[in-house]
Scaffold this motif. Structure first.
Motif, PDB file in Angstrom:
ATOM      1  N   UNK A   6       0.852  -1.191   0.000  1.00  0.00           N
ATOM      2  CA  UNK A   6       0.000   0.000   0.000  1.00  0.00           C
ATOM      3  C   UNK A   6       0.889   1.243   0.000  1.00  0.00           C
ATOM      4  N   UNK A   7       0.887   1.987  -1.097  1.00  0.00           N
ATOM      5  CA  UNK A   7       1.701   3.203  -1.196  1.00  0.00           C
ATOM      6  C   UNK A   7       0.856   4.469  -1.072  1.00  0.00           C
ATOM      7  N   UNK A   8      -0.371   4.459  -1.600  1.00  0.00           N
ATOM      8  CA  UNK A   8      -1.276   5.606  -1.489  1.00  0.00           C
ATOM      9  C   UNK A   8      -2.684   5.064  -1.315  1.00  0.00           C
ATOM     10  N   UNK A   9      -3.436   5.658  -0.388  1.00  0.00           N
ATOM     11  CA  UNK A   9      -4.805   5.221  -0.166  1.00  0.00           C
ATOM     12  C   UNK A   9      -5.631   5.402  -1.442  1.00  0.00           C
ATOM     13  N   UNK A  10      -6.332   4.343  -1.818  1.00  0.00           N
ATOM     14  CA  UNK A  10      -7.216   4.399  -2.976  1.00  0.00           C
ATOM     15  C   UNK A  10      -6.524   4.225  -4.311  1.00  0.00           C
ATOM     16  N   UNK A  11      -5.188   4.220  -4.320  1.00  0.00           N
ATOM     17  CA  UNK A  11      -4.446   3.975  -5.554  1.00  0.00           C
ATOM     18  C   UNK A  11      -4.051   2.498  -5.616  1.00  0.00           C
ATOM     19  N   UNK A  43     -11.076  -1.910   3.038  1.00  0.00           N
ATOM     20  CA  UNK A  43     -11.128  -0.812   4.002  1.00  0.00           C
ATOM     21  C   UNK A  43      -9.729  -0.239   4.228  1.00  0.00           C
ATOM     22  N   UNK A  44      -8.741  -1.127   4.408  1.00  0.00           N
ATOM     23  CA  UNK A  44      -7.355  -0.675   4.628  1.00  0.00           C
ATOM     24  C   UNK A  44      -6.841   0.093   3.427  1.00  0.00           C
ATOM     25  N   UNK A  45      -7.099  -0.422   2.234  1.00  0.00           N
ATOM     26  CA  UNK A  45      -6.656   0.221   1.001  1.00  0.00           C
ATOM     27  C   UNK A  45      -7.275   1.603   0.852  1.00  0.00           C
ATOM     28  N   UNK A  46      -8.519   1.762   1.274  1.00  0.00           N
ATOM     29  CA  UNK A  46      -9.197   3.045   1.184  1.00  0.00           C
ATOM     30  C   UNK A  46      -8.741   4.033   2.249  1.00  0.00           C
ATOM     31  N   UNK A  47      -8.012   3.570   3.251  1.00  0.00           N
ATOM     32  CA  UNK A  47      -7.553   4.458   4.322  1.00  0.00           C
ATOM     33  C   UNK A  47      -8.568   4.650   5.425  1.00  0.00           C
ATOM     34  N   UNK A  55      -6.167   3.314  11.319  1.00  0.00           N
ATOM     35  CA  UNK A  55      -5.825   3.452   9.908  1.00  0.00           C
ATOM     36  C   UNK A  55      -4.523   2.704   9.616  1.00  0.00           C
ATOM     37  N   UNK A  56      -4.529   1.927   8.551  1.00  0.00           N
ATOM     38  CA  UNK A  56      -3.342   1.156   8.179  1.00  0.00           C
ATOM     39  C   UNK A  56      -2.274   2.102   7.635  1.00  0.00           C
ATOM     40  N   UNK A  57      -1.017   1.967   8.066  1.00  0.00           N
ATOM     41  CA  UNK A  57       0.021   2.895   7.602  1.00  0.00           C
ATOM     42  C   UNK A  57       0.410   2.646   6.159  1.00  0.00           C
ATOM     43  N   UNK A  58       0.780   3.716   5.466  1.00  0.00           N
ATOM     44  CA  UNK A  58       1.328   3.568   4.118  1.00  0.00           C
ATOM     45  C   UNK A  58       2.623   2.767   4.192  1.00  0.00           C
ATOM     46  N   UNK A  59       2.873   2.024   3.153  1.00  0.00           N
ATOM     47  CA  UNK A  59       4.035   1.143   3.136  1.00  0.00           C
ATOM     48  C   UNK A  59       3.742  -0.258   3.643  1.00  0.00           C
ATOM     49  N   UNK A  60       2.493  -0.495   4.065  1.00  0.00           N
ATOM     50  CA  UNK A  60       2.105  -1.789   4.620  1.00  0.00           C
ATOM     51  C   UNK A  60       1.900  -2.823   3.518  1.00  0.00           C
ATOM     52  N   UNK A  61       2.364  -4.044   3.751  1.00  0.00           N
ATOM     53  CA  UNK A  61       1.983  -5.186   2.927  1.00  0.00           C
ATOM     54  C   UNK A  61       0.634  -5.680   3.460  1.00  0.00           C
TER      55      UNK A  61
END
Length: 351
Positions: A6-11, A43-47, A55-61
């Motif tokens: 996950x690098x950017x929410x929603x991307x 949900x995590x991907x959407x932020x 909220x799941x941190x960016x950079x998370x697998x």
């Protein structure tokens, strides 16, 4: 190794080469053979979740429904060996707090959520680390395939824990299930296996067809009727009602379809519209003695009873698996959830 990050929410998640994990003293590393794709990943991907400090941190697998084979074992692990086939709960306990010791490790006071926290990189990856493996790792019977075990994921075990352990469900009771996505269909199948009568509610006729195949005795198209009124008219109200979606409408419908002393079970997580807060008819719930229950995953100590049911053929999570995909497909499959464009449970198969 390759992983979906996950690098950017929603991307779209990035499929990247990342370092393989090394086991901590209390952990093991598994070669991931299969991992379910869950709405919680969406949900995590959407932020989502910042309203609950979740909220799941960016950079998370991402990825939290894995099954695989142990390839490396930490020095302090005593009960797991290389070559063991295991499944991994997403709600990882440490095994030492009062909740873990009393069989409630799914709400461990110091628990870690696989795939949702920096301390626990997820299983949309060729290998994944399992902390506190002696407590968390669940051995797989030879007859259970990795894809079927990944189908258990968090959705099936959450539904099972909700109906078998949280709700006071008696064979012959009516269970209403609001929303027939992965967790809703799991609840339909589990309720039927536990001897309940099941009424499934959804907007999509194909999903209602699947619910009937999994044991629903009655189905209801939510866009055709006032749902609580229809449920009361058809079955006299549900003894147990499950909100498997997490929006204000399904939550309220679930509560309103209960007769006195009915039980509402909340499985669906909320979105940006609700931000973790849904109004309830508190006075009416009090006067009718309505019970509100939450359910999150399942303690690893309870998995054996579910596996025994699988071995006997009482339940078959594999029936809910509608598609197997590659790791490269994960970004597109998450995006398909934006408009509920998935059906049943989809699983990443690594080999």
């Amino acid at each position: 190794m390759k992983a979906a990050v996950l690098r950017e929410y929603g991307e779209p998640l990035e499929i990247e080469a990342v370092p393989r994990p090394d086991p901590e003293d209390h952990g093991v590393v598994i070669e991931t053979e299969a991992c379910g794709i869950c709405r919680s990943d969406w949900h995590a991907w959407q932020g989502h979740g910042e309203w609950a400090d979740d909220q799941v941190p960016l950079g998370q697998i991402l990825g939290h429904e894995p099954a695989g084979t142990v390839v490396e074992v930490g020095e302090g692990v005593t009960d797991i060996a290389e070559g063991d086939r295991i499944a991994v709960p997403f709600n990882l306990g440490r095994g030492h707090c009062e909740y873990c010791r009393n069989g409630h490790g799914n709400v461990c006071a110091n628990g870690i959520a696989l795939g949702f926290e920096e301390a626990a990189p997820g299983a949309f990856a060729e290998e994944v680390h399992v902390p506190y493996a002696d407590y968390n790792a669940v051995g797989l019977p030879d007859a259970v395939s990795p894809v079927e075990m990944a189908g258990l994921g968090c959705r099936f075990v959450t539904a099972y824990h909700a109906l078998a352990h949280r709700a006071d469900l008696t064979p012959g009771d009516w269970v209403a299930v609001h929303g027939c996505g992965g967790v809703g269909l799991s609840a339909v199948h589990v309720a039927d296996a536990l001897g309940a009568n099941v009424l499934a509610v959804d907007l999509d006729e194909d999903k209602l067809d699947t619910a009937r195949e999994l044991g629903a005795d009655e189905t209801l198209r939510a866009d055709d009727v006032d749902v609580p009124t229809a449920i009361h008219a058809r079955i006299g109200g549900a003894h147990v009602s499950v909100d498997a979606l997490g929006i204000a409408e399904t939550c309220r419908n679930s509560i309103d379809c209960l007769p006195p002393r009915g039980q509402h079970v909340q499985l669906g997580l909320t979105t940006d519209d609700e931000r973790g807060e849904i109004p309830f008819p508190t006075d009416a719930m009090t006067m009718r003695e309505i019970t509100f229950l939450g359910s999150r995953g399942m303690p690893p100590t309870r998995y054996p009873e579910l596996l025994r049911m699988m071995e006997r053929g009482s339940i078959s999570p594999g029936k809910l698996v509608t598609k197997t995909v590659s790791l490269a497909d994960v970004p597109d499959r998450l995006a398909a959830m934006n408009d509920f464009g998935t059906s049943g449970i989809e699983v990443v198969k690594f080999s």
